[in-house]
Design an enzyme around this catalytic site. Sequence first.
Site, PDB file in Angstrom:
ATOM      1  N   ASP A   1      -5.580   2.456  -0.142  1.00  0.00           N
ATOM      2  CA  ASP A   1      -5.619   1.101   0.188  1.00  0.00           C
ATOM      3  C   ASP A   1      -6.728   0.807  -0.841  1.00  0.00           C
ATOM      4  O   ASP A   1      -7.481   1.275  -1.359  1.00  0.00           O
ATOM      5  CB  ASP A   1      -5.982   1.076   1.566  1.00  0.00           C
ATOM      6  CG  ASP A   1      -5.603  -0.154   2.336  1.00  0.00           C
ATOM      7  OD1 ASP A   1      -5.326  -1.193   1.454  1.00  0.00           O
ATOM      8  OD2 ASP A   1      -5.706  -0.555   3.447  1.00  0.00           O
TER       9      ASP A   1
HETATM   10  C1  BGC Z   1      -4.966  -4.072   3.331  1.00  0.00           C
HETATM   11  C2  BGC Z   1      -3.511  -3.462   2.895  1.00  0.00           C
HETATM   12  C3  BGC Z   1      -3.029  -4.524   1.694  1.00  0.00           C
HETATM   13  C4  BGC Z   1      -4.170  -4.346   0.588  1.00  0.00           C
HETATM   14  C5  BGC Z   1      -3.825  -5.212  -0.745  1.00  0.00           C
HETATM   15  C6  BGC Z   1      -5.916  -4.132   2.367  1.00  0.00           C
HETATM   16  O1  BGC Z   1      -6.995  -4.599   2.851  1.00  0.00           O
HETATM   17  O2  BGC Z   1      -5.380  -3.195   4.204  1.00  0.00           O
HETATM   18  O3  BGC Z   1      -2.576  -3.578   3.838  1.00  0.00           O
HETATM   19  O4  BGC Z   1      -1.735  -4.038   1.235  1.00  0.00           O
HETATM   20  O5  BGC Z   1      -5.552  -4.823   1.196  1.00  0.00           O
HETATM   21  O6  BGC Z   1      -3.814  -6.473  -0.397  1.00  0.00           O
END
Ligand code: BGC
Length: 763
Positions: free
Chosen positions: A227
Amino acid sequence: MDINNLIKQMTLEEKAALCTGASAWSTTPVERLGIPEMIVSDGPHGVRRVPDIHSMANESLPATCFPTASCTASTWDVNLIRKMGEALAEECIALNVDILLGPGANMKRSPLGGRNFEYFSEDPFLAGEMAANFIDGVQSKGVGTSLKHYAANNQEFQRFSISAEVDERTLREIYLPAFEKAVKQAQPWTVMCSYNKVNGTFASEHRHLLTEILKNEWGFEGLVVSDWGAVRDRVAALKGGLDWEMPGPQERRVQAVVAAVRDGELDEALLDESVRRILRIVFKAKETSKGGTFDVDAHHELAHRIATEGMVLLKNNGLLPLKGQQHIAVIGRAAEQAHFQGGGSSHINPTKVAVPFKELQTQAEGAELTYVEGYPIDNSFRQDMIDQAVKLAQPADVAVLYIALPTFKESEGYDRTDLDLTEQQVALIKAVAKVQPKTVVILNNGASVAMSAWIDDVAAVLEGWMMGQAGGIAIADVLFGKVNPCGKLAETFPLKLSDTPAYLNWPGGAGEVHYGEGLFIGYRYYDAKEMPVLFPFGHGLSYTTFKYSNARASAKNFKDVDGLTVMVDITNTGEFAGKEIVQVYVHDQKSGLVRPQKELKGFTKVELQPGETKSVSVRLDFRAFAYYHPEYKQWITEDGDFDILIAASAADIRQSLTVTLESTLKLPCILDKESTVREWMTDPRGKAVFGPFYAQMETEARKMFGGGDERYGNEGTIGMDIMEMFNDMPLLSVLMFQQSALPMHPEDIVNGLLAQVHSMDNS
Ligand code: BGC
């Protein structure tokens, strides 16, 4: 593409760089070797493609905003979510995106989870079906997905660091199965690890989760991406099985990997394995050429259809569908400002938005529609707005209230602190309902809300969810009966917050959150506690009624590996054509370890004309009857009777039948020196070798403690039934008490019995 050959030509620096992003949304290309860049974008219910992937600007290109996962799951329609996936892929292709970051398959452990709107369900089976079909839809068009957030990412409070303390059985039965199903059935190109720790280890470094379970056990072929910002120690993450770190660039991390290989701290073969996984996906992505346009109108229409199928009619005292009303008082700012998506990384710049008020007007056939805002955008209390609404509602034929849970109460990044609407919204509903008995409440929110303060005062409630950009049309369709509502809840609506399963363990603190409720989340908990709820899991009304009859199974006695097919006839007994979601739950009558009262193991959605009957069938496989045994470290079945409950909701069982399972498993013996007498007698091999001595042990025990003596009855000299106590003591300890009557030392006896049992295992 000969990937192994390519890896041989790459320098150590190039390999390390490939394992970290080049920008917030792309992989690092290696031009001299013809390795292209790969672009990813959020996800999950729309494509959030920023125009310049190398800039931090957040404004994204227009794309269709489909309903969020709470709504799509409430359709219980795997074909529809697959179609949504296909449409998302078409938009990815047009917007030059190789991988869409979604779907999210985490469980709704508590209704307070800020991101619940992005997740499907409190039930792993339903979430797994939805996730797998979503992935299949996207990937069928040559675009990748990222199944997220793996694993146990069920809250926003301290989401970057908190350790989810969850036992192995609960992980396997509740928090992992949706991921497992999606991986095994649909092979997402990527899996995104979560921010949090699981049992003390960051998910990004978790070898047990990433390598042992995901890659080795489930056979995941794609790459694991972090993530955004989830990696703390790049080298530890590579060792754990995290292939690609995001976002980039992160020169320092690249250097750390290079240094670790040079110092001998990291085996280069391990780095090569991650490089191989990344290259496989990068080249796969390039097989789909990008560019062109997508059909904005067709996708808007699909978003509309999904919204109509996902809305849930929670209550209706007969007022709906509306018919012949001349004056409709429309109240609530969500009628003018559609609330159709949640805040955070999934926020889409919609191609267009259906305004609920206008859509109502279009379908109202000459009725007079009047409107007031009813509540402010912020959390302030404005009696004047309530007074205006009352004035409007009183003389009208019906009042339609559009109530949206504001973003300051619900979003990615923070959890909810209560289940309530705003104070003003509650006061507004109560005030309007007081003067207008024909009041309909339409809700827009991502997770359950409490309604006890007002539900009895209103005539109907429609759960409209975060309904996507075309949801405004869907509401009008349902209100006027153009569409017969057919969604059912994918999560329980509790009566109050203190009833919820994780209440006493939420949200944790001091770096840890204990999943103390274990297997018992959602309806599993309310079943076990025999606790009333506001609306049960699987609940949803229709303008027609359905009769269930003639339940039958393909066999009465069956082997676990063969599974079973369950059939039932469904008849539309009302006047509207409609769709019914038929749910199949399994109840194990007797099990070695405690199990939930019932668990969803199959479902189907069937469309019926008035008077029509269809026979539907649901397949139940090995896993429908199995549970994860932490001592055997595998899914096991046990011989015995199972009830198959065919239901309209978790609280509305319509038909049931009992079948008998024969387990084909040859489980290893798990008896050891600490095993209790009861465990020896329960295990078939244990019983075979020790059973003949049980009676002797009992006689000896009663002799010693006077049990069976007519002065003491069964209770004996120490006032208790000695055998009840002995049954729960280790056999070794019992024998220690009886040592003087034994021919050998108790340890030698137990060791001898264990040797016999193990020799039976090996024969
Ligand atoms: C979120 C993800 C997301 C990623 C990119 C993170 O903060 O938890 O779900 O895909 O950011 O935006």
